[in-house]
Design a protein around this motif. Structure first.
Motif, PDB file in Angstrom:
ATOM      1  N   ALA A  44       0.986  -1.584   0.132  1.00  0.00           N
ATOM      2  CA  ALA A  44       0.457   0.245   0.291  1.00  0.00           C
ATOM      3  C   ALA A  44       0.708   1.134   0.050  1.00  0.00           C
ATOM      4  O   ALA A  44       2.006   1.341   0.939  1.00  0.00           O
ATOM      5  CB  ALA A  44      -0.576  -0.057   1.233  1.00  0.00           C
ATOM      6  N   LEU A  45       0.244   2.299  -0.671  1.00  0.00           N
ATOM      7  CA  LEU A  45       0.932   3.403  -0.508  1.00  0.00           C
ATOM      8  C   LEU A  45       0.764   4.198   0.513  1.00  0.00           C
ATOM      9  O   LEU A  45       1.811   4.984   0.438  1.00  0.00           O
ATOM     10  CB  LEU A  45       0.664   3.899  -2.510  1.00  0.00           C
ATOM     11  CG  LEU A  45       1.561   3.121  -3.070  1.00  0.00           C
ATOM     12  CD1 LEU A  45       0.176   3.975  -4.340  1.00  0.00           C
ATOM     13  CD2 LEU A  45       2.834   3.710  -3.594  1.00  0.00           C
ATOM     14  N   GLY A  46      -0.706   4.941   0.502  1.00  0.00           N
ATOM     15  CA  GLY A  46      -0.668   5.527   1.790  1.00  0.00           C
ATOM     16  C   GLY A  46      -1.665   7.161   1.387  1.00  0.00           C
ATOM     17  O   GLY A  46      -1.609   6.853   0.203  1.00  0.00           O
ATOM     18  N   LEU A  47      -2.116   8.061   2.224  1.00  0.00           N
ATOM     19  CA  LEU A  47      -2.316   8.697   1.739  1.00  0.00           C
ATOM     20  C   LEU A  47      -1.739   9.650   1.201  1.00  0.00           C
ATOM     21  O   LEU A  47      -2.096  10.608   0.497  1.00  0.00           O
ATOM     22  CB  LEU A  47      -3.376   9.643   2.516  1.00  0.00           C
ATOM     23  CG  LEU A  47      -4.740   7.883   3.153  1.00  0.00           C
ATOM     24  CD1 LEU A  47      -5.478   8.971   4.549  1.00  0.00           C
ATOM     25  CD2 LEU A  47      -5.708   7.846   1.734  1.00  0.00           C
ATOM     26  N   ASP A  48      -0.356   9.830   2.059  1.00  0.00           N
ATOM     27  CA  ASP A  48       0.270  11.266   1.803  1.00  0.00           C
ATOM     28  C   ASP A  48       0.615  10.600   0.525  1.00  0.00           C
ATOM     29  O   ASP A  48       1.071  11.759  -0.498  1.00  0.00           O
ATOM     30  CB  ASP A  48       1.157  11.032   3.052  1.00  0.00           C
ATOM     31  CG  ASP A  48       1.055  11.635   4.285  1.00  0.00           C
ATOM     32  OD1 ASP A  48       0.042  12.014   3.855  1.00  0.00           O
ATOM     33  OD2 ASP A  48       1.171  11.639   5.313  1.00  0.00           O
ATOM     34  N   ALA A  49       1.434   9.579   0.536  1.00  0.00           N
ATOM     35  CA  ALA A  49       1.882   9.189  -1.363  1.00  0.00           C
ATOM     36  C   ALA A  49       1.073   9.350  -1.907  1.00  0.00           C
ATOM     37  O   ALA A  49       1.522   9.836  -3.234  1.00  0.00           O
ATOM     38  CB  ALA A  49       2.738   7.696  -1.009  1.00  0.00           C
ATOM     39  N   VAL A  50      -0.383   8.629  -2.022  1.00  0.00           N
ATOM     40  CA  VAL A  50      -0.772   9.183  -2.874  1.00  0.00           C
ATOM     41  C   VAL A  50      -1.415  10.443  -2.887  1.00  0.00           C
ATOM     42  O   VAL A  50      -1.416  10.934  -4.521  1.00  0.00           O
ATOM     43  CB  VAL A  50      -2.390   8.864  -2.644  1.00  0.00           C
ATOM     44  CG1 VAL A  50      -3.480   8.596  -4.207  1.00  0.00           C
ATOM     45  CG2 VAL A  50      -2.006   7.038  -2.468  1.00  0.00           C
ATOM     46  N   ALA A  51      -2.048  11.652  -2.297  1.00  0.00           N
ATOM     47  CA  ALA A  51      -2.115  12.866  -2.789  1.00  0.00           C
ATOM     48  C   ALA A  51      -0.587  13.170  -3.705  1.00  0.00           C
ATOM     49  O   ALA A  51      -0.568  14.314  -4.568  1.00  0.00           O
ATOM     50  CB  ALA A  51      -1.768  13.405  -1.421  1.00  0.00           C
ATOM     51  N   ALA A  52       0.862  13.064  -3.033  1.00  0.00           N
ATOM     52  CA  ALA A  52       1.809  13.141  -3.672  1.00  0.00           C
ATOM     53  C   ALA A  52       2.127  12.322  -5.599  1.00  0.00           C
ATOM     54  O   ALA A  52       2.204  13.776  -6.362  1.00  0.00           O
ATOM     55  CB  ALA A  52       3.350  13.619  -3.159  1.00  0.00           C
ATOM     56  N   LEU A  53       1.255  12.056  -5.389  1.00  0.00           N
ATOM     57  CA  LEU A  53       1.296  11.222  -6.773  1.00  0.00           C
ATOM     58  C   LEU A  53       0.868  12.297  -7.251  1.00  0.00           C
ATOM     59  O   LEU A  53       1.018  12.411  -8.715  1.00  0.00           O
ATOM     60  CB  LEU A  53       1.350   9.825  -6.974  1.00  0.00           C
ATOM     61  CG  LEU A  53       2.350   9.081  -5.919  1.00  0.00           C
ATOM     62  CD1 LEU A  53       2.322   7.992  -5.973  1.00  0.00           C
ATOM     63  CD2 LEU A  53       4.016   8.927  -7.404  1.00  0.00           C
ATOM     64  N   SER A  54      -0.701  12.159  -7.113  1.00  0.00           N
ATOM     65  CA  SER A  54      -1.353  12.855  -7.949  1.00  0.00           C
ATOM     66  C   SER A  54      -1.125  13.811  -8.212  1.00  0.00           C
ATOM     67  O   SER A  54      -1.687  14.332  -9.598  1.00  0.00           O
ATOM     68  CB  SER A  54      -3.462  12.092  -7.344  1.00  0.00           C
ATOM     69  OG  SER A  54      -3.118  13.510  -5.709  1.00  0.00           O
ATOM     70  N   SER A  55      -0.762  15.011  -7.041  1.00  0.00           N
ATOM     71  CA  SER A  55      -0.756  16.243  -8.238  1.00  0.00           C
ATOM     72  C   SER A  55       0.825  16.551  -8.523  1.00  0.00           C
ATOM     73  O   SER A  55       1.026  17.733  -9.096  1.00  0.00           O
ATOM     74  CB  SER A  55      -0.173  16.716  -6.350  1.00  0.00           C
ATOM     75  OG  SER A  55       0.551  16.707  -5.638  1.00  0.00           O
ATOM     76  N   SER A  56       1.394  15.687  -9.092  1.00  0.00           N
ATOM     77  CA  SER A  56       2.671  15.337  -9.873  1.00  0.00           C
ATOM     78  C   SER A  56       1.946  15.600 -10.971  1.00  0.00           C
ATOM     79  O   SER A  56       2.915  15.358 -11.892  1.00  0.00           O
ATOM     80  CB  SER A  56       3.355  14.397  -9.824  1.00  0.00           C
ATOM     81  OG  SER A  56       3.230  13.061 -10.010  1.00  0.00           O
ATOM     82  N   THR A  57       1.027  15.039 -11.555  1.00  0.00           N
ATOM     83  CA  THR A  57       0.326  15.306 -12.928  1.00  0.00           C
ATOM     84  C   THR A  57      -0.832  16.136 -13.659  1.00  0.00           C
ATOM     85  O   THR A  57      -1.634  16.479 -12.724  1.00  0.00           O
ATOM     86  CB  THR A  57       0.264  13.505 -13.629  1.00  0.00           C
ATOM     87  OG1 THR A  57       0.018  14.063 -14.829  1.00  0.00           O
ATOM     88  CG2 THR A  57      -0.728  13.763 -12.397  1.00  0.00           C
ATOM     89  N   GLU A  58      -0.813  16.490 -14.627  1.00  0.00           N
ATOM     90  CA  GLU A  58      -1.872  17.059 -15.169  1.00  0.00           C
ATOM     91  C   GLU A  58      -3.364  16.373 -15.522  1.00  0.00           C
ATOM     92  O   GLU A  58      -4.729  16.399 -16.034  1.00  0.00           O
ATOM     93  CB  GLU A  58      -1.395  18.181 -15.815  1.00  0.00           C
ATOM     94  CG  GLU A  58      -0.907  19.019 -15.862  1.00  0.00           C
ATOM     95  CD  GLU A  58      -1.367  20.088 -15.465  1.00  0.00           C
ATOM     96  OE1 GLU A  58      -2.225  20.152 -15.251  1.00  0.00           O
ATOM     97  OE2 GLU A  58      -0.697  20.832 -13.902  1.00  0.00           O
ATOM     98  N   LEU A  59      -3.005  14.901 -15.285  1.00  0.00           N
ATOM     99  CA  LEU A  59      -3.461  13.535 -16.135  1.00  0.00           C
ATOM    100  C   LEU A  59      -5.037  13.137 -14.835  1.00  0.00           C
ATOM    101  O   LEU A  59      -4.300  13.746 -13.611  1.00  0.00           O
ATOM    102  CB  LEU A  59      -3.172  12.588 -16.335  1.00  0.00           C
ATOM    103  CG  LEU A  59      -2.420  12.322 -17.347  1.00  0.00           C
ATOM    104  CD1 LEU A  59      -1.809  11.432 -17.657  1.00  0.00           C
ATOM    105  CD2 LEU A  59      -3.695  12.329 -18.533  1.00  0.00           C
TER     106      LEU A  59
END
Lengths: 209, 209
Positions: B146-161
């Motif tokens: 599992a990535l966890g919420l913080d990593a998911v937030a960071a990953l999703s904010s790194s892309t325009e998609l």
């Protein structure tokens, strides 16, 4: 291009062993293989595509068509010449619609009803039938009981479609399979697992009288 | 059609149980599911196509798109709206070429490098990313840690998609996942295995503040 199904190689990565699928196919084509089907039920889509691209490149200009087992999408993405479908795969009419008129489509059949259904499709839907298993086989784990030579001869003579026999065919029994009147013999282990795939392919081809 | 990924249902035939995938999807859409991915790694191509055709018919006119996991050929044959691909499936550029400009293509990513690669593709290659697993999951047997919420937030904010979170999301933890800023939440067991899939979907949707 006239479709020459006479010696039809079905690849198996385990049987090809350390030599690999690409080198086995290249040697087999030198020995007279006239059509190649990439078959690997364990590979991911990405892996299958990579091998298909390699094979398509190797076969380019040889006149030997490349077909991909089951995965029409991988066949199209790799620029392969066709797809080979089983009775539990995507239906051949959908495959024809997606692949277009020049795409090669083969279909495995094992029973008279399946041949009748395939033969009743519009001309140009299916390019050839694979009939089997002719003999007992261990390559395809889900294969049905062997049909035997008499049944294969009867099945193939019941259709106008070109027919390839598959299942347990070797250089030793190839002459008896050719005698049934089939248009081609499909081989996996007899060539993939041979010490000399080129000689093995030539022996299958040469057994035709 | 604007792509609404907010509540994204991934079907699982085992979790749907006796109710079946079709009835589960119909109930879930009534509850607010906005996109449906047909996922069944055990089905044959023929079986997958049959379910895809049923789902495409059921979703026709609802505005809810149908995507097929992995099998682009089945998606195209069924007239589905798109395909969802993993890192070991057919590459997204081949899928875009075969599917055409209006076909929906989703891609699973789990690492910053995968997101960077996807984001660097020509605009219109990938329609959305599935990021996960957010939480530990038992639905997808080959899923990573599992990535966890913080990593998911960071990953999703790194892309325009647009990004959808997937993996272990339930009505209970949905609010915390929405808080990461994702465009949508993908759910399998939380809806498929629910006594009331419609209510379960509504709860996931309603957890967005």
């Amino acid at each position: 291009m006239t479709l020459d199904l006479s010696v039809y190689l079905v690849t198996d990565p385990e049987l090809c062993g350390e030599r690999g699928v690409l080198a086995t196919v290249e040697a087999a084509v030198r020995g007279g293989v006239s059509a190649v089907q990439l078959r690997d039920k364990q590979a991911t889509g990405r892996q299958l595509l990579a091998v298909a691209v390699d094979l398509a490149r190797a076969l380019d200009g040889t006149g030997v068509p490349l077909l991909v087992n089951d995965r029409l999408d991988i066949a199209l993405a790799a620029g392969a010449d066709g797809v080979h479908l089983g009775q539990s795969d995507l239906d051949v009419e959908s495959a024809r619609r997606l692949g277009g008129p020049d795409f090669l489509i083969g279909l495995t059949v094992s029973r008279a009803e399946e041949i009748a259904l395939a033969s009743a499709l519009p001309v140009g839907t299916v390019d050839y039938l694979g009939i089997g298993p002719v003999f007992p086989t261990t390559t395809k784990r889900d294969a049905l009981g062997a049909l035997g030579l008499d049944a294969v001869a009867a099945l193939s003579s019941s259709t106008e479609l070109p027919c390839v026999g598959i299942g347990g065919i070797t250089a030793q029994n190839a002459a008896s399979v050719w005698a049934t009147g089939l248009d081609g013999l499909a081989v996996a282990s007899a060539v993939c697992a041979a010490v000399d795939p080129s000689a093995a392919a030539a022996a299958i081809k040469g057994a035709r009288s």
